[in-house]
Design an enzyme around this catalytic site. Sequence first.
Site, PDB file in Angstrom:
ATOM      1  N   ARG A  11       0.826  -1.210   0.000  1.00 18.26           N
ATOM      2  CA  ARG A  11       0.000   0.000   0.000  1.00 18.26           C
ATOM      3  C   ARG A  11       0.862   1.264   0.000  1.00 18.26           C
ATOM      4  O   ARG A  11       0.965   1.962  -1.002  1.00 18.26           O
ATOM      5  CB  ARG A  11      -0.956  -0.022   1.211  1.00 18.26           C
ATOM      6  CG  ARG A  11      -2.108   0.999   1.114  1.00 18.26           C
ATOM      7  CD  ARG A  11      -1.749   2.403   1.524  1.00 18.26           C
ATOM      8  NE  ARG A  11      -1.286   2.503   2.907  1.00 18.26           N
ATOM      9  CZ  ARG A  11      -0.795   3.619   3.427  1.00 18.26           C
ATOM     10  NH1 ARG A  11      -0.692   4.727   2.688  1.00 18.26           N
ATOM     11  NH2 ARG A  11      -0.362   3.650   4.678  1.00 18.26           N
ATOM     12  N   HIS A 206      10.617   6.990   7.896  1.00 17.12           N
ATOM     13  CA  HIS A 206      11.226   7.102   6.581  1.00 17.12           C
ATOM     14  C   HIS A 206      12.721   7.342   6.773  1.00 17.12           C
ATOM     15  O   HIS A 206      13.150   7.863   7.801  1.00 17.12           O
ATOM     16  CB  HIS A 206      10.579   8.223   5.775  1.00 17.12           C
ATOM     17  CG  HIS A 206       9.215   7.871   5.269  1.00 17.12           C
ATOM     18  ND1 HIS A 206       8.886   7.862   3.933  1.00 17.12           N
ATOM     19  CD2 HIS A 206       8.084   7.494   5.921  1.00 17.12           C
ATOM     20  CE1 HIS A 206       7.620   7.503   3.782  1.00 17.12           C
ATOM     21  NE2 HIS A 206       7.119   7.273   4.980  1.00 17.12           N
ATOM     22  N   CYS A 237       8.811   9.643  -0.356  1.00 14.71           N
ATOM     23  CA  CYS A 237       8.034  10.717   0.259  1.00 14.71           C
ATOM     24  C   CYS A 237       7.958  11.887  -0.707  1.00 14.71           C
ATOM     25  O   CYS A 237       8.978  12.494  -1.024  1.00 14.71           O
ATOM     26  CB  CYS A 237       8.668  11.165   1.573  1.00 14.71           C
ATOM     27  SG  CYS A 237       7.753  12.513   2.334  1.00 14.71           S
ATOM     28  N   ASN A 246      10.500   4.395   2.697  1.00 19.42           N
ATOM     29  CA  ASN A 246      10.197   3.726   3.953  1.00 19.42           C
ATOM     30  C   ASN A 246      11.388   2.927   4.479  1.00 19.42           C
ATOM     31  O   ASN A 246      12.262   2.503   3.721  1.00 19.42           O
ATOM     32  CB  ASN A 246       9.028   2.756   3.736  1.00 19.42           C
ATOM     33  CG  ASN A 246       7.738   3.467   3.435  1.00 19.42           C
ATOM     34  OD1 ASN A 246       7.196   4.179   4.277  1.00 19.42           O
ATOM     35  ND2 ASN A 246       7.217   3.278   2.239  1.00 19.42           N
TER      36      ASN A 246
END
Length: 297
Positions: A11, A206, A237, A246
């Site tokens: 996701r 992150h 990001c 991530n």
Amino acid sequence: MKVTIYEVGPRDGLQNEDVTLPVEVKRELIGRLAEAGLRTIEATSFVHPKWVPQLADAEELLDGLPRADGARYPVLVPNERGLDRALERGVTDIAIFGSATESFAQRNLNRTVDSQFDMFAPVVERALANGLRVRAYVSMCFADPWEGPVAPEQVVSVGRRLLDLGCYELSLGDTIGVGTPGHVEALLDAFQADGIGPERLAVHFHDTYGQALANTLTALRKGVTVVDASAGGIGGCPYARSAAGNLATEDLVWMLDGLGVETGVNLRSLVATSLWLAGKLGRPSPSRVVQALAKEM
């Protein structure tokens, strides 16, 4: 000690990739992650396809999703329409996504920090009434690209309201990857001072400045036992230039294995999956562990 890895690659990872994968590849990815031992795999999002076209196939994905024994497959649900779609597909776990700052709330939700709860409240109420588990994310927990540093008390205020709606867990997001271990300690201490212990919290880092593993270790030492991560470190990001994406699940598992912490994850199986996925995405995995172990496979 046991740590639960909340796998967000299918996701949060894929929604930030330039390549949109075919639904059958996404299903295979989720199946491979489960085979590697991951038992919480966030499968997709019911955000409107206009905003996240990479996940426009959410219904089709869930209809044919292979489901491993004991595994949970949460989906992100932004509003009541998203909840309707989730209920139609028999989803058992959902997540909502809030903001600790006004700027991000306006840009991501078209809401103020206060008015976001007007949107979330009926979603959580209906979800709980239908027997679903509801998790909450709160973003911009350490800094915001428009507002700068975010006070821990501001995050605690938003987090408390999300938990009070009935969410079972709150995931604290370092959305632009600027947090450090000192920031993590201060934030977790602020939650503890408000009566919210680490058993209600998860962390979502992150790696923009290379601090994700250090931040995770700090959180673990403060009692947090749920960590969000993305297989192969996929995703990025959009709010920070050169953000590294991530925390890679493989990097996390390597560290936890070295600490003697139980995860239930087969690292080599996971690395093989991320190498396969990198081929589908057309770029190498940014995970240091994937890069290192790839030479041995």
